[in-house]
Design a protein around this motif. Structure first.
Motif, PDB file in Angstrom:
ATOM      1  N   GLU A   1     -37.025  -3.827 -18.840  1.00  0.00           N
ATOM      2  CA  GLU A   1     -36.629  -2.425 -18.976  1.00  0.00           C
ATOM      3  C   GLU A   1     -35.208  -2.198 -18.477  1.00  0.00           C
ATOM      4  O   GLU A   1     -34.432  -1.451 -19.092  1.00  0.00           O
ATOM      5  N   ASN A   2     -34.846  -2.842 -17.385  1.00  0.00           N
ATOM      6  CA  ASN A   2     -33.494  -2.656 -16.840  1.00  0.00           C
ATOM      7  C   ASN A   2     -32.431  -3.256 -17.752  1.00  0.00           C
ATOM      8  O   ASN A   2     -31.392  -2.631 -18.019  1.00  0.00           O
ATOM      9  N   ALA A   3     -32.677  -4.468 -18.242  1.00  0.00           N
ATOM     10  CA  ALA A   3     -31.709  -5.098 -19.147  1.00  0.00           C
ATOM     11  C   ALA A   3     -31.565  -4.294 -20.431  1.00  0.00           C
ATOM     12  O   ALA A   3     -30.458  -4.112 -20.953  1.00  0.00           O
ATOM     13  N   THR A   4     -32.676  -3.810 -20.947  1.00  0.00           N
ATOM     14  CA  THR A   4     -32.641  -3.021 -22.181  1.00  0.00           C
ATOM     15  C   THR A   4     -31.886  -1.721 -21.975  1.00  0.00           C
ATOM     16  O   THR A   4     -31.117  -1.287 -22.849  1.00  0.00           O
ATOM     17  N   ARG A   5     -32.071  -1.114 -20.830  1.00  0.00           N
ATOM     18  CA  ARG A   5     -31.373   0.144 -20.536  1.00  0.00           C
ATOM     19  C   ARG A   5     -29.862  -0.061 -20.568  1.00  0.00           C
ATOM     20  O   ARG A   5     -29.110   0.768 -21.105  1.00  0.00           O
ATOM     21  N   ILE A   6     -29.406  -1.174 -20.002  1.00  0.00           N
ATOM     22  CA  ILE A   6     -27.971  -1.471 -20.009  1.00  0.00           C
ATOM     23  C   ILE A   6     -27.485  -1.699 -21.437  1.00  0.00           C
ATOM     24  O   ILE A   6     -26.458  -1.149 -21.860  1.00  0.00           O
ATOM     25  N   ALA A   7     -28.219  -2.501 -22.207  1.00  0.00           N
ATOM     26  CA  ALA A   7     -27.815  -2.798 -23.582  1.00  0.00           C
ATOM     27  C   ALA A   7     -27.756  -1.536 -24.429  1.00  0.00           C
ATOM     28  O   ALA A   7     -26.793  -1.306 -25.176  1.00  0.00           O
ATOM     29  N   VAL A   8     -28.768  -0.697 -24.320  1.00  0.00           N
ATOM     30  CA  VAL A   8     -28.823   0.530 -25.122  1.00  0.00           C
ATOM     31  C   VAL A   8     -27.672   1.459 -24.775  1.00  0.00           C
ATOM     32  O   VAL A   8     -27.016   2.028 -25.668  1.00  0.00           O
ATOM     33  N   ARG A   9     -27.397   1.593 -23.498  1.00  0.00           N
ATOM     34  CA  ARG A   9     -26.315   2.505 -23.104  1.00  0.00           C
ATOM     35  C   ARG A   9     -24.965   2.020 -23.623  1.00  0.00           C
ATOM     36  O   ARG A   9     -24.153   2.810 -24.117  1.00  0.00           O
ATOM     37  N   ILE A  10     -24.714   0.715 -23.546  1.00  0.00           N
ATOM     38  CA  ILE A  10     -23.429   0.173 -23.989  1.00  0.00           C
ATOM     39  C   ILE A  10     -23.303   0.245 -25.512  1.00  0.00           C
ATOM     40  O   ILE A  10     -22.248   0.620 -26.051  1.00  0.00           O
ATOM     41  N   ILE A  11     -24.362  -0.102 -26.222  1.00  0.00           N
ATOM     42  CA  ILE A  11     -24.300  -0.037 -27.688  1.00  0.00           C
ATOM     43  C   ILE A  11     -24.084   1.405 -28.148  1.00  0.00           C
ATOM     44  O   ILE A  11     -23.290   1.671 -29.072  1.00  0.00           O
ATOM     45  N   ALA A  12     -24.780   2.342 -27.544  1.00  0.00           N
ATOM     46  CA  ALA A  12     -24.603   3.748 -27.905  1.00  0.00           C
ATOM     47  C   ALA A  12     -23.190   4.232 -27.599  1.00  0.00           C
ATOM     48  O   ALA A  12     -22.599   5.003 -28.369  1.00  0.00           O
ATOM     49  N   GLU A  13     -22.642   3.772 -26.472  1.00  0.00           N
ATOM     50  CA  GLU A  13     -21.278   4.167 -26.126  1.00  0.00           C
ATOM     51  C   GLU A  13     -20.269   3.537 -27.095  1.00  0.00           C
ATOM     52  O   GLU A  13     -19.264   4.171 -27.452  1.00  0.00           O
ATOM     53  N   ALA A  14     -20.530   2.310 -27.532  1.00  0.00           N
ATOM     54  CA  ALA A  14     -19.663   1.689 -28.538  1.00  0.00           C
ATOM     55  C   ALA A  14     -19.665   2.509 -29.817  1.00  0.00           C
ATOM     56  O   ALA A  14     -18.614   2.712 -30.450  1.00  0.00           O
ATOM     57  N   HIS A  15     -20.825   3.000 -30.185  1.00  0.00           N
ATOM     58  CA  HIS A  15     -20.908   3.845 -31.377  1.00  0.00           C
ATOM     59  C   HIS A  15     -20.127   5.149 -31.175  1.00  0.00           C
ATOM     60  O   HIS A  15     -19.387   5.594 -32.067  1.00  0.00           O
ATOM     61  N   ARG A  16     -20.291   5.736 -29.998  1.00  0.00           N
ATOM     62  CA  ARG A  16     -19.608   7.002 -29.745  1.00  0.00           C
ATOM     63  C   ARG A  16     -18.097   6.840 -29.838  1.00  0.00           C
ATOM     64  O   ARG A  16     -17.397   7.721 -30.351  1.00  0.00           O
ATOM     65  N   ARG A  17     -17.606   5.680 -29.389  1.00  0.00           N
ATOM     66  CA  ARG A  17     -16.161   5.433 -29.397  1.00  0.00           C
ATOM     67  C   ARG A  17     -15.683   4.784 -30.703  1.00  0.00           C
ATOM     68  O   ARG A  17     -14.480   4.585 -30.876  1.00  0.00           O
ATOM     69  N   GLY A  18     -16.620   4.414 -31.567  1.00  0.00           N
ATOM     70  CA  GLY A  18     -16.236   3.708 -32.779  1.00  0.00           C
ATOM     71  C   GLY A  18     -15.796   2.292 -32.515  1.00  0.00           C
ATOM     72  O   GLY A  18     -15.017   1.707 -33.282  1.00  0.00           O
ATOM     73  N   ALA A  19     -16.291   1.692 -31.438  1.00  0.00           N
ATOM     74  CA  ALA A  19     -15.886   0.342 -31.052  1.00  0.00           C
ATOM     75  C   ALA A  19     -16.710  -0.696 -31.806  1.00  0.00           C
ATOM     76  O   ALA A  19     -17.890  -0.489 -32.102  1.00  0.00           O
ATOM     77  N   THR A  20     -16.097  -1.815 -32.102  1.00  0.00           N
ATOM     78  CA  THR A  20     -16.785  -2.921 -32.768  1.00  0.00           C
ATOM     79  C   THR A  20     -16.965  -4.130 -31.869  1.00  0.00           C
ATOM     80  O   THR A  20     -17.693  -5.060 -32.222  1.00  0.00           O
ATOM     81  N   ALA A  21     -16.309  -4.147 -30.730  1.00  0.00           N
ATOM     82  CA  ALA A  21     -16.481  -5.250 -29.771  1.00  0.00           C
ATOM     83  C   ALA A  21     -16.432  -4.685 -28.365  1.00  0.00           C
ATOM     84  O   ALA A  21     -15.537  -3.910 -28.021  1.00  0.00           O
ATOM     85  N   ILE A  22     -17.413  -5.057 -27.574  1.00  0.00           N
ATOM     86  CA  ILE A  22     -17.420  -4.658 -26.159  1.00  0.00           C
ATOM     87  C   ILE A  22     -17.638  -5.908 -25.322  1.00  0.00           C
ATOM     88  O   ILE A  22     -18.309  -6.856 -25.742  1.00  0.00           O
ATOM     89  N   ALA A  23     -17.044  -5.911 -24.145  1.00  0.00           N
ATOM     90  CA  ALA A  23     -17.246  -7.023 -23.215  1.00  0.00           C
ATOM     91  C   ALA A  23     -17.018  -6.518 -21.806  1.00  0.00           C
ATOM     92  O   ALA A  23     -16.113  -5.710 -21.563  1.00  0.00           O
ATOM     93  N   VAL A  24     -17.837  -6.988 -20.887  1.00  0.00           N
ATOM     94  CA  VAL A  24     -17.625  -6.646 -19.489  1.00  0.00           C
ATOM     95  C   VAL A  24     -16.322  -7.290 -19.028  1.00  0.00           C
ATOM     96  O   VAL A  24     -15.951  -8.381 -19.472  1.00  0.00           O
ATOM     97  N   THR A  25     -15.589  -6.614 -18.172  1.00  0.00           N
ATOM     98  CA  THR A  25     -14.321  -7.160 -17.690  1.00  0.00           C
ATOM     99  C   THR A  25     -14.575  -8.281 -16.681  1.00  0.00           C
ATOM    100  O   THR A  25     -15.625  -8.323 -16.026  1.00  0.00           O
ATOM    101  N   GLU A  26     -13.618  -9.184 -16.579  1.00  0.00           N
ATOM    102  CA  GLU A  26     -13.721 -10.260 -15.593  1.00  0.00           C
ATOM    103  C   GLU A  26     -13.816  -9.683 -14.187  1.00  0.00           C
ATOM    104  O   GLU A  26     -14.554 -10.186 -13.332  1.00  0.00           O
TER     105      GLU A  26
END
Length: 516
Positions: free
Chosen positions: A407-432
């Motif tokens: 549930e925790n991993a899915t929550r992170i994935a869903v939030r990031i994918i949804a935010e990518a959609h909101r921003r129109g992003a096609t690639a996301i990556a956590v910063t070093e």
């Protein structure tokens, strides 16, 4: 080629993959498929169907918070009931149309020019996706022991992960190699069928009494219809399991006396089951409680007191066409050899040598795990693997059951994918920087656990990875990991977009707030 066949591919249709799929659906993200190499759903519960397979935590804990099951027939459900629960999730959330069974992913390669993943299947096809959620679990491939002469054995060989129910074991001379959690369930059943059972033990396992009993119909009725009752009992049971399985391992080094309580309890239970002093000595682990995952059984220890059962602790020298020879020269002829020797772990380089994962700038996941201390932001994502989320990554598993982590991993994935959609992003990556910050937070906690204390020197635990890190478990409470999955800053990620028309994602409109 910038528009992939699927926006999201989930790899694995076990509890992790199905939980991720449900999380996507609940957030309105429906353009996904689930690739499963087996012919059925359930992951470990599909592949592991050996006699008496069951959960080793209470069923009321072994479930999703959003899909509580009031109908477990007993406190520790058998594998068949777990499979029924899993099948019910697929039906309830209408996942059948998303499932692709018999689809084994052999390679994943990141296409930087088009911001998508190329997934090569065993049948030669290539599937493209924008995002990948890997849910292959912690235990990926059955581990075949490196024992001289294994291939020469002329009798029946059964690996516990691929049990042959068509073979009649009654009256056979059986040898079981391995005494882990699987064997705790399996060995008593083998003893009932075998004319003689030899159990080859390298390291003993801590075992305590199993409070397993049928749940009365009136109790199941109350769990289903009394408001809040199931949540209350689930919370109490989860806290108890977390203290027993996690807290002692994580905090046992700082509060050393606390580890003596379960140690004494298990020893007392062993004494009540086995009165022979020499046999008790063999069955008693030489490492402290919590250094390896303990198990529960009311009959495991007692099985070794039966006249047709022999516990062998001398190392195996070789396997011959007719049996097993130990290093002290004793030969034991057998008809059936059962391998209960565990799995290759998901953070093993060998897993990704066989199924390569290639990310940005020449990144190779097998090489990374071979030469570097494993680190992944919140146990879920790595900078070098854009658009990728792991349901089980380094320092990911926390809490009373697997479902908390899913549930925790899915929550992170869903939030990031949804935010990518909101921003129109096609690639996301956590910063070093964010990835290193999480590692600097988690690594000292891991180094302060019981696993790095003197009590665990002889454990040889799979909790410890090849670099000596305690990366199998997250050394925090379930509350902390859940809170982090809800509150991590979006600034920890970089969002990029391909230039040109038609490059944006094809997800349904979903806001980051809705995905929380």
């Amino acid at each position: 080629m910038s528009n992939p066949e699927h926006e999201i591919v989930i790899i694995g249709a076990g509890i992790g993959g199905l939980g991720a799929a449900i999380g996507l659906k609940r957030a309105g993200l429906t353009d996904f498929v689930i690739l499963e190499r087996s012919a059925g759903i359930g992951g470990t519960w599909y592949n592991n169907h050996y006699p008496d397979v069951a959960v080793d935590v209470p069923g009321i804990v072994y479930q999703f918070s959003f899909a509580k099951n009031p109908n477990w027939s007993r406190t520790f459900p058998k594998g068949r009931e777990v499979q029924q629960y899993i099948a019910g999730l697929v039906d309830q959330y209408r996942l059948n149309d998303h499932l692709r069974l018999g689809h084994e992913v052999m390679e994943r390669v990141w296409d930087e020019d088009n911001h998508l993943w190329l997934l090569s299947l065993a049948d030669g096809r290539v599937i493209t996706s924008r995002f990948v959620i890997t849910a292959v679990g912690a235990f990926v491939e059955p581990k075949v022991p490196d024992i001289a002469g294994l291939e020469s054995f002329g009798g029946k060989v059964i690996q516990t992960q691929n049990w042959d129910h068509g073979y009649d074991l009654a009256g056979k001379r059986i040898a079981v190699i391995g005494t882990g959690a699987t064997s705790v369930q399996l060995i008593p059943q083998m003893a009932r069928m075998a004319s003689r059972l030899d159990v080859y033990q390298r390291r003993a396992i801590w075992v305590f009494a199993k409070p397993d009993f049928p749940i009365p119909r009136i109790a199941r009725w109350a769990l289903k219809y009394v408001p809040g009752l199931q949540s209350l009992i689930r919370g109490i049971a989860a806290a108890a399991v977390e203290v027993g399985l996690v807290a002692i391992t994580v905090y046992g080094k700082q509060i050393a006396p606390i580890t003596l309580i379960p140690n004494w309890a298990c020893r007392a239970f062993l004494f009540s089951q086995v009165r022979d002093r020499e046999l008790r000595r063999k069955l008693r682990p030489e490492y402290g409680f919590g250094c390896k995952r303990p198990s529960v059984s009311n009959i495991y220890y007692r099985t070794f007191t039966q006249p047709n059962v022999d516990l062998v602790t001398d190392p195996i020298a070789e396997i011959t066409p007719t049996g097993i020879v130990t290093k002290n020269g004793v030969r034991r002829d057998i008809d059936v050899l059962v391998l209960a020797t565990g799995f290759e772990m998901s953070q093993s380089p060998e897993v990704y040598r066989a199924r390569p994962v290639k990310g940005r700038n020449g990144f190779d996941l097998a090489d990374y795990y071979e030469h570097n201390r494993a680190r992944a932001y919140e146990g879920v994502t790595m900078p070098q693997l854009p658009n990728t989320f792991m349901v089980f990554g380094p320092f990911a598993w926390s809490g009373s059951s697997w479902h908390v982590m899913v549930e925790n991993a899915t929550r992170i994935a869903v939030r990031i994918i949804a935010e990518a959609h909101r921003r129109g992003a096609t690639a996301i990556a956590v910063t070093e920087e964010a990835n290193n910050r999480f590692f600097e937070f988690i690594a000292p906690k891991a180094e302060s656990t019981l696993m790095h204390g003197r009590a665990c020197v002889n454990a040889n635990s799979y909790y410890i990875d090849r670099h000596g890190d305690f990366s199998f478990l997250r050394p925090t409470t379930a509350y902390q990991s859940t809170r982090a999955s809800k509150r991590f800053p979006l600034d920890d990620f970089r969002f990029d977009r391909l230039p040109g028309p038609g490059a944006g994602p094809r997800l349904a409109e979903t806001t980051a707030a809705q995905s929380n």
